[in-house]
Design a protein around this motif. Structure first.
Motif, PDB file in Angstrom:
ATOM      1  N   HIS A 280      68.705 -49.503 -24.061  1.00 42.23           N
ATOM      2  CA  HIS A 280      67.702 -48.608 -24.346  1.00 42.23           C
ATOM      3  C   HIS A 280      67.425 -47.435 -23.051  1.00 42.23           C
ATOM      4  CE1 HIS A 280      66.359 -50.064 -27.857  1.00 42.23           C
ATOM      5  NE2 HIS A 280      66.339 -51.338 -27.552  1.00 42.23           N
TER       6      HIS A 280
ATOM      7  N   LYS B 158      71.686 -42.671 -21.420  1.00 40.75           N
ATOM      8  CA  LYS B 158      71.192 -41.340 -21.489  1.00 40.75           C
ATOM      9  C   LYS B 158      71.801 -40.529 -22.518  1.00 40.75           C
ATOM     10  CE  LYS B 158      73.090 -39.983 -17.608  1.00 40.75           C
ATOM     11  NZ  LYS B 158      73.359 -41.338 -16.681  1.00 40.75           N
TER      12      LYS B 158
ATOM     13  N   ALA C 106      71.795 -42.332 -25.820  1.00 40.69           N
ATOM     14  CA  ALA C 106      71.524 -43.450 -26.816  1.00 40.69           C
ATOM     15  C   ALA C 106      71.276 -42.829 -28.204  1.00 40.69           C
ATOM     16  CB  ALA C 106      69.938 -44.014 -26.629  1.00 40.69           C
ATOM     17  N   GLU C 107      71.259 -41.559 -28.425  1.00 41.78           N
ATOM     18  CA  GLU C 107      71.061 -40.835 -29.625  1.00 41.78           C
ATOM     19  C   GLU C 107      72.369 -40.048 -30.211  1.00 41.78           C
ATOM     20  OE1 GLU C 107      68.452 -41.291 -31.437  1.00 41.78           O
ATOM     21  OE2 GLU C 107      67.512 -42.691 -30.011  1.00 41.78           O
ATOM     22  N   SER C 108      73.489 -40.259 -29.347  1.00 42.20           N
ATOM     23  CA  SER C 108      74.548 -39.243 -29.606  1.00 42.20           C
ATOM     24  C   SER C 108      75.958 -40.003 -29.672  1.00 42.20           C
ATOM     25  CB  SER C 108      74.457 -38.181 -28.489  1.00 42.20           C
ATOM     26  OG  SER C 108      74.869 -38.706 -27.124  1.00 42.20           O
ATOM     27  N   TRP C 109      76.096 -41.446 -29.940  1.00 41.28           N
ATOM     28  CA  TRP C 109      77.376 -42.121 -29.916  1.00 41.28           C
ATOM     29  C   TRP C 109      77.790 -42.306 -31.022  1.00 41.28           C
ATOM     30  CZ3 TRP C 109      76.456 -46.944 -32.158  1.00 41.28           C
ATOM     31  CH2 TRP C 109      75.308 -47.304 -31.924  1.00 41.28           C
TER      32      TRP C 109
ATOM     33  N   ARG D 103      78.556 -47.027 -35.335  1.00 39.34           N
ATOM     34  CA  ARG D 103      77.091 -46.800 -35.595  1.00 39.34           C
ATOM     35  C   ARG D 103      76.548 -46.986 -36.909  1.00 39.34           C
ATOM     36  NH1 ARG D 103      74.082 -42.589 -32.108  1.00 39.34           N
ATOM     37  NH2 ARG D 103      71.895 -43.052 -32.926  1.00 39.34           N
TER      38      ARG D 103
ATOM     39  N   GLU E 141      73.377 -49.522 -37.551  1.00 40.25           N
ATOM     40  CA  GLU E 141      72.112 -49.004 -38.026  1.00 40.25           C
ATOM     41  C   GLU E 141      71.687 -49.653 -39.354  1.00 40.25           C
ATOM     42  OE1 GLU E 141      72.283 -44.739 -38.271  1.00 40.25           O
ATOM     43  OE2 GLU E 141      71.845 -44.383 -36.159  1.00 40.25           O
TER      44      GLU E 141
END
Length: 294
Positions: A92, A95, A97-100, A164, A168
């Motif tokens: 969490h 840096k 966390a949203e682009s892997w 991913r 999710e």
């Protein structure tokens, strides 16, 4: 192949082995977006090693959760899932966390070849329904090395790679006891594949559970088996197989002891749908039918 991946490594008192893990990670032919190393209350030089690596490599992030000897705060390492709580703290705070495309849980006491992650990610390219994977763990033991034996669907917690979409779909991974089987069972229940790559090895300098001792580790596995939803008959069969593996009788008795303790103390089990799926797969295995426990 241009996959973006991040690596999260919980580390507690790993000064003896962490330098080899750092050398392995920094020599990768396919570097990660970021490697987050979480110093989880170490009382040795682990924190200093992490800081030195972060100062040298801009893609390494050092996080210090606790300092000093915080055993009473962290709880019982053998029973509680503290390392995965530390993993989540690192995840969490990443840096990226949203682009892997892939997130990796990696132990701090492992060594691997320079093309380890490149080869692992190629496996995901070949199988678009592969949701969780990782290399085959080879333990360093007195006098040599020994490959860990486990069901095909299981990927050891020392090296787990999550796609991913699968991550999710599962809603991430649990911080509960037994997290490293719950994730794979849930992924399979949702239609994903999970497996270890037999031709891609990763060396584990401290065999699984060695930090806890054979008895505590066996009791932990028994308790976690109950909480995941193992059927008693399957647990007994597993215990019988353990009689022929190190630590032989100790591991077998500890497994049953942990399962019974969890049942007698009313430990919470996983949700009923997942528990039913676990038991159905185990019954299939006993009956010789297709099962994730093949």
């Amino acid at each position: 192949m241009d996959y973006r991946y991040i690596v999260i490594t919980p580390a507690r008192n790993e000064a003896e082995y962490l330098p080899d893990t750092i050398r392995s990670m920094t020599s990768q032919t396919m570097a990660p977006l970021e490697w987050v190393i979480v110093n989880d209350g170490s009382s040795d030089e682990t924190g200093a090693l992490i800081d030195a690596a972060a100062a040298k490599y801009p893609w390494i992030t050092a996080i210090h959760v606790l300092t000093g000897d915080q055993t009473s705060v962290r709880g019982d390492r053998a029973i509680d899932a503290k390392e995965i709580i530390a993993f989540h703290k690192g995840f969490h705070r990443s840096k990226f966390a949203e682009s892997w495309d892939f997130v990796v849980k990696l132990d701090a006491d492992v060594g691997f070849s320079a093309d380890y992650f490149e080869r692992c990610l190629q496996e995901f390219t070949r199988d678009p329904m592969l949701g969780v994977g990782g290399g085959s763990v080879v333990n360093k033991i007195p006098g040599g090395f020994e490959r860990e034996s486990h069901p095909v669907f299981h990927v050891r917690g020392a090296t787990k790679i999550y796609r991913r979409d699968c991550w999710e779909a599962m809603g991430g991974i649990s911080t509960a006891q037994g997290w490293d089987t719950l994730d794979e069972v849930k992924a399979n229940q949702l239609g994903w594949q999970t497996r270890t790559f037999p031709d891609i090895e990763i060396l584990h300098y401290r065999p699984t559970g060695a930090a806890n001792g054979a008895w505590k580790n066996g009791v932990k596995n028994g308790m976690w088996s109950y909480q995941i939803g193992y059927h008693p008959l399957y647990l007994l069969l597993r215990s019988a197989r353990q009689l022929f593996r190190r630590p032989y009788l100790t591991g077998s008795v500890a497994l049953v002891t942990g399962y019974c303790l969890a049942a007698l103390t009313g430990n919470a089990r996983t949700d009923s749908d997942l528990a039913r799926y676990v038991r159905q797969q185990q019954w299939n295995r006993i009956a010789g039918k297709p099962s994730i426990w093949r």
